[in-house]
Each structure stands twice: as structure tokens, then as C-alpha cells.
Design a protein around this motif. Structure first.
Motif, mmCIF file in Angstrom:
data_model
loop_
_atom_site.group_PDB
_atom_site.id
_atom_site.type_symbol
_atom_site.label_atom_id
_atom_site.label_comp_id
_atom_site.label_asym_id
_atom_site.label_seq_id
_atom_site.Cartn_x
_atom_site.Cartn_y
_atom_site.Cartn_z
ATOM 1 N N GLY A 8 30.117 -42.102 8.044
ATOM 2 C CA GLY A 8 29.110 -42.196 9.102
ATOM 3 C C GLY A 8 28.798 -40.845 9.719
ATOM 4 N N ARG A 9 29.913 -40.077 9.977
ATOM 5 C CA ARG A 9 29.715 -38.754 10.571
ATOM 6 C C ARG A 9 28.927 -37.847 9.636
ATOM 7 N N GLN A 10 29.304 -37.842 8.362
ATOM 8 C CA GLN A 10 28.627 -36.967 7.407
ATOM 9 C C GLN A 10 27.173 -37.384 7.195
ATOM 10 N N ARG A 11 26.949 -38.708 7.136
ATOM 11 C CA ARG A 11 25.578 -39.190 6.956
ATOM 12 C C ARG A 11 24.713 -38.780 8.145
ATOM 13 N N THR A 12 25.267 -38.933 9.356
ATOM 14 C CA THR A 12 24.524 -38.536 10.561
ATOM 15 C C THR A 12 24.231 -37.047 10.554
ATOM 16 N N LEU A 13 25.263 -36.261 10.175
ATOM 17 C CA LEU A 13 25.107 -34.813 10.145
ATOM 18 C C LEU A 13 24.021 -34.410 9.151
ATOM 19 N N HIS A 14 24.064 -34.982 7.948
ATOM 20 C CA HIS A 14 23.071 -34.631 6.930
ATOM 21 C C HIS A 14 21.665 -35.118 7.319
ATOM 22 N N LEU A 15 21.602 -36.292 7.935
ATOM 23 C CA LEU A 15 20.302 -36.796 8.382
ATOM 24 C C LEU A 15 19.707 -35.888 9.453
ATOM 25 N N GLU A 16 20.587 -35.409 10.367
ATOM 26 C CA GLU A 16 20.108 -34.496 11.406
ATOM 27 C C GLU A 16 19.592 -33.194 10.791
ATOM 28 N N GLU A 20 16.279 -33.885 9.155
ATOM 29 C CA GLU A 20 15.195 -34.038 10.141
ATOM 30 C C GLU A 20 14.794 -32.677 10.706
#
Length: 536
Positions: free
Chosen positions: A294-302, A305
Motif C-alpha cells: 500500500g505504501r509503495q503503491r501510494t508513493l508511486h502513484l504520487e 501524478e
């Protein structure tokens, strides 16, 4: 830096709700400034606001000193005289009354200190190449170019502190343009000029670009402006490429991260299924992997973006000015077909030398014959009769359908909308078809419902051209009178490309020789006051 013209949060719109300017801030310094921008951006409206011809709906306009204003379309009444256009008739009448012995006080009040007004008027007219134009000559006898130069002389006579010029080279022949360039070059006050004339814009001290509702100042003339914009665009395009590459990299990293996480989850699940680890350990590993995922997905999505935002910002810096897309009727005229046969008035007959027997010397054509898809350029000085000749062709009639685009763009009904003006000349076309045609001329959405009387000069040209080319039956002979007037540079290029593809016959009266040279002209004719129409 002190500013002579200050625009403070100015908004303006037409009564039908069309917004032209919205919260505009700008300041123009002393010296000569060229105001440029695409057609419809609000340049002419801004000049009218500065000249107090219009009032803003919000904000304020302040100007240091007296303002002189030369509009794009000089208001004319055929019965007015040159003296009226110069705004000196009242002073002249008072002078003549005093010279006749009438010493009434009101005459002296009308004259004031302007006792040499007639001498100054003649001198100004002569400086602008109008020494042959008398003060009592009626405006209706002047050509379009002569009228503009007289109107310019009127402004120069006032000696204003701030001079506003809106497309002043429209309709001017080459000699008149040179005289106007000289007048601009010698101007010592504040000058703000709207123009698409490259030579004129290379005489200014700075360029002000009105684009997307804001004004940006560039030091130097048009050439310097173009060099700076080209450098900016090259840098912007590099930034777009870099930002696009970063977006693609972040997308790859996001996919790779998801692949690694999914592989880890599958490994943990298989280890539990194969009894290699206890269930409690497997569940702990699963929860830890999910949190990490979850953390990595959020980081990569940020990061993705942020990369997309940088790309959007970079793309916005790249200019993508809309240009008209003219599709001319597919009316091919066979090479041998006679399109027009027009008998011409005999040219003026002159004596070769004083005292010789009067012997006629005819230099001009007796009949104008146009065959096939000829492309004829009509040259000549202001007042030589080019417009008159084009009107004669219309009145006389041709052997094929003919359409005429006049200098003054007076084909439109100001009280009708743009779409209704086109429907009036193309009654069999559906509303959707007309709207589709207008979209090619940059009239989209609710803009097709804008009243013709509220259009800018460039917009009016586009609407007139749309009506002309949509007319039924479609023209096989086009007559164009100074078609590049009021067009921005991009639209001139588009018009040239469209006319180059046209397969009908074409007669173009223009002082814009570079434009004519792009059209593949097959015959060059010159209209002269004394010698009539002749091959050039």
C-alpha cells in the motif's frame, strides 16, 4: 519605469453576453509599442477602451495626456469633406469669415491660436503623399487608402500625447506605407499600434502580446519577439519531452512495483500452502506485505501524478494557436473555358510632348478576358480604380458564378448572428452543416450565435469568408479586394494555402506582394489612373 497607459483589472463584454476581456491588467510605457495577438483576442476592443470609445464593465483605464485614435474602419459619410475628416472645418469657416471682414467674437474664439491651420493641414497631407487632395474634396471620392491617410493626418494635426493606430496599413499602397513608416519612425510621443504588418512592427520599441486574456511585454521589435518566442517554444518542447519521459518512467516503476508486490504475496501464500511456515507467521508476513504494498503503491502513484502535473504544465507553455481551416468549393474550371469578358473604358490619351499634335497613345487593355483557372494579381496605387474595376466585374457579370469579397467587409447583416448570415446565402444547408462549416473558421459553440455587428475585424473577415465560400451556387470566379487586411499572420498563411488549392479563377487586388507571390499568380495586371489596365 513610468507608464503612459495603465489598464487596471478591466473587464468588457458585449450586450449579448460575449466576454472580450476579463480582469485584464496591463501597463504600456513611453515609446512605440506594437500590440499583437490572434484575431478575436481583444486588441481592437482594448484600443477603443483606451480611446474612451467604449467603457469597461469593471476596472479602470488611465492615460497620461491627450489621446489620438485611428480606428480600423474610419467612419465615413460620402458628403463629408476632407476638411471635415481633418476636423478643421469650423476653424476654417471662422478664418474665412474674419478674412471677409466679419469680426464677430465667436469667430476669434473658434480660431484661437490656430491661425495657420490650413497651412499645417496642407503640409501634413503633403508629407503623407496627399498633396493632390484638396481640403474641400468630398470623402466619397477618396480611395480606401487615401481615406486612411487623411484620417491619420487628422490625428497628427492634433499633436496628441498618445497615438493609437488600429491596422493603419490596411488598404495602403506601397508608397503610402513607406510614408506611414516614416511618420511612425519620427513619432516622438507614445504610440500603441495594432498591426500584422511586419515592416511596421519592426519599427517599434517593444511588443505587447495579448494572449488568452493577459498581456505580456517583450523588449525589442517583432523580429526580436519572434526570436525570443522561438527560443521559449524550443525550451518548452524540450521540457514536454523530458516530462513525458518522466511520466513513462513512473508508469513503468509503478507496474514493476506492483509486479514485485504480487510476486511476494504469491510466494508467501505458496509457502503457507506447502506448510513451510506456520499460519500465524504467514498471516503476519501477508499483513506486512500488504502494508508495504500500500505504501509503495501510494508513493508511486504520487510520483506519477506529480510527473503528469509537470507534463501538463509544460504542455500549456507550448503554443497551439487555433488557425482557420478553409475548404474552398471543389469547382474546377477547364483551362480553355472563358470565365470573363469585360470591355474596359479607354485609358486617358496624352500628348507625347507639349505643342505636338494630339496623338492618341493607348497603353492599356481594351478588354479584360479571363480564361480557365487563371490567377490574376491586380496592382496599382491608391485611388487608381482597382476596387472600381472589381465592382464593374460583379455588375457586368461573368460566364460562371462569381463572388466578391469587398475591402470593407460589408456583406454581413450586423443585426443577424454569424450562423444566420451564412444560412442567408446557403438556404439549402442544414443548421448542423452550417455550424460545421463555421467551426473551420473558429466559430464554435455559442460563438456562432454572436451578432455580426459585435465581431472584431479579424472575426468579421472570417465570418464574411465563411459566407462567401458557403454561398449557393459555389463560386468559380473569386474577386478579393485586399483580403489580408485585419488577418493575423497565422490566418494569412492559412488563406494563402487555401487559395493555392482553389481550382477556379481568381482576381486579387492587394498591396501585399509577399502574399500574392504565394498564390501562384499567372498574370500581373496594373491599374493606373492615366493608362488604365495593363500587363505589369
Amino acid at each position: 519605469m513610468s507608464f503612459s497607459i495603465v489598464i487596471d483589472h478591466v473587464s468588457f463584454g458585449w450586450p449579448d453576453g460575449t466576454k472580450v476581456l476579463d480582469g485584464l491588467d496591463a501597463a504600456f510605457p513611453a515609446g512605440r509599442t506594437g500590440l499583437i495577438g490572434v484575431n478575436g483576442s481583444g486588441k481592437s476592443t482594448l484600443l477603443k477602451l483606451i480611446a474612451r470609445e467604449l467603457a469597461p464593465s469593471r476596472g479602470s483605464v488611465s492615460v497620461s495626456g491627450e489621446v489620438g485614435y485611428l480606428p480600423q474602419n474610419v467612419p465615413l459619410k460620402a458628403g463629408r469633406t476632407v476638411s471635415d475628416l481633418l476636423e478643421i472645418s469650423r476653424t476654417r469657416a471662422a478664418l474665412h469669415a474674419i478674412e471677409a471682414g466679419d469680426v464677430a467674437e465667436e469667430h476669434f474664439a473658434a480660431v484661437g491660436d490656430d491661425w495657420d491651420v490650413e497651412e499645417r493641414a496642407h503640409a501634413e497631407l503633403d508629407r503623407l503623399g496627399l498633396g493632390h487632395v484638396g481640403l474641400d474634396r468630398t470623402v466619397g471620392t477618396l480611395s480606401g487608402g487615401e481615406t486612411i491617410m487623411v484620417a491619420l493626418a487628422a490625428q497628427l494635426l492634433k499633436r496628441p500625447d498618445v497615438l493609437l493606430l488600429d491596422e493603419p496599413t490596411n488598404n495602403l499602397d506601397l508608397d503610402a506605407r513607406r510614408r506611414l513608416y516614416a511618420a511612425v519612425g519620427a513619432w516622438q510621443g507614445v504610440l500603441l499600434v495594432v498591426s500584422h504588418d511586419r515592416t511596421l512592427l519592426d519599427l517599434v520599441d517593444q511588443i505587447a502580446e495579448l494572449r488568452e486574456g493577459t498581456v505580456r511585454m517583450y523588449g525589442g521589435n517583432l523580429t526580436a519577439y519572434e526570436e525570443q518566442v522561438a527560443a521559449e517554444q524550443e525550451a518548452a518542447e524540450r521540457t514536454v519531452r523530458t516530462a513525458g519521459g518522466e511520466v513513462r518512467r513512473q508508469q513503468r516503476e509503478l507496474v514493476e512495483a506492483r509486479t514485485r508486490i504480487d510476486r511476494g504475496l504469491r510466494t508467501g501464500r505458496k509457502a503457507y500452502e506447502n506448510k513451510k511456515v506456520p499460519k500465524i507467521v504467514a498471516n503476519g508476513l501477508k499483513r506486512k506485505a500488504q502494508v508495504t504494498a500500500g505504501r509503495q503503491r501510494t508513493l508511486h502513484l504520487e510520483k506519477l501524478e506529480e510527473a503528469r502535473e509537470r507534463l501538463t504544465e509544460a504542455e500549456q507553455a507550448v503554443r497551439d494557436d487555433a488557425e482557420i481551416r478553409i475548404e474552398l468549393p471543389g469547382t474546377e474550371v477547364p483551362a480553355g473555358r472563358t470565365v470573363l469578358t469585360l470591355p474596359l473604358d479607354p485609358p486617358r490619351r496624352e500628348r507625347d510632348e507639349p505643342g505636338e499634335a494630339e496623338e492618341s497613345r493607348v497603353a492599356g487593355l481594351e478588354t479584360l478576358v479571363v480564361r480557365g483557372p487563371e490567377r490574376i494579381a491586380l496592382l496599382g496605387p491608391n485611388g487608381s480604380g482597382k476596387t472600381t474595376l472589381l465592382k464593374r466585374i460583379v455588375e457586368h457579370g461573368a460566364h460562371v458564378p462569381v463572388r466578391y469579397l469587398p475591402q470593407r467587409l460589408d456583406l454581413l447583416d450586423d443585426g443577424l448572428s454569424v450562423v444566420d448570415n451564412v444560412r442567408a446565402v446557403a438556404p439549402s444547408a442544414s443548421v448542423n452543416d452550417v455550424r460545421a462549416r463555421l467551426a473551420r473558421f473558429l466559430f464554435r459553440g455559442e460563438r456562432v450565435n454572436q451578432a455580426a455587428g459585435t465581431l472584431s475585424g479579424g472575426e468579421r473577415f472570417r465570418a464574411t469568408l465563411a459566407a462567401l465560400l458557403s454561398a449557393e451556387p459555389p463560386p468559380q470566379l473569386l474577386l478579393l479586394d485586399e483580403p489580408t487586411n485585419n488577418l493575423d499572420m497565422a490566418s494569412v498563411r492559412q488563406l494563402a494555402q487555401a487559395l493555392s488549392a482553389y481550382r477556379g479563377a481568381l482576381v486579387v487586388a492587394s498591396h501585399d506582394v509577399p502574399f500574392l507571390e504565394t498564390l501562384g499568380i499567372t498574370r500581373w495586371l496594373r491599374q493606373d489612373r492615366d493608362e488604365g489596365l495593363a500587363e505589369s
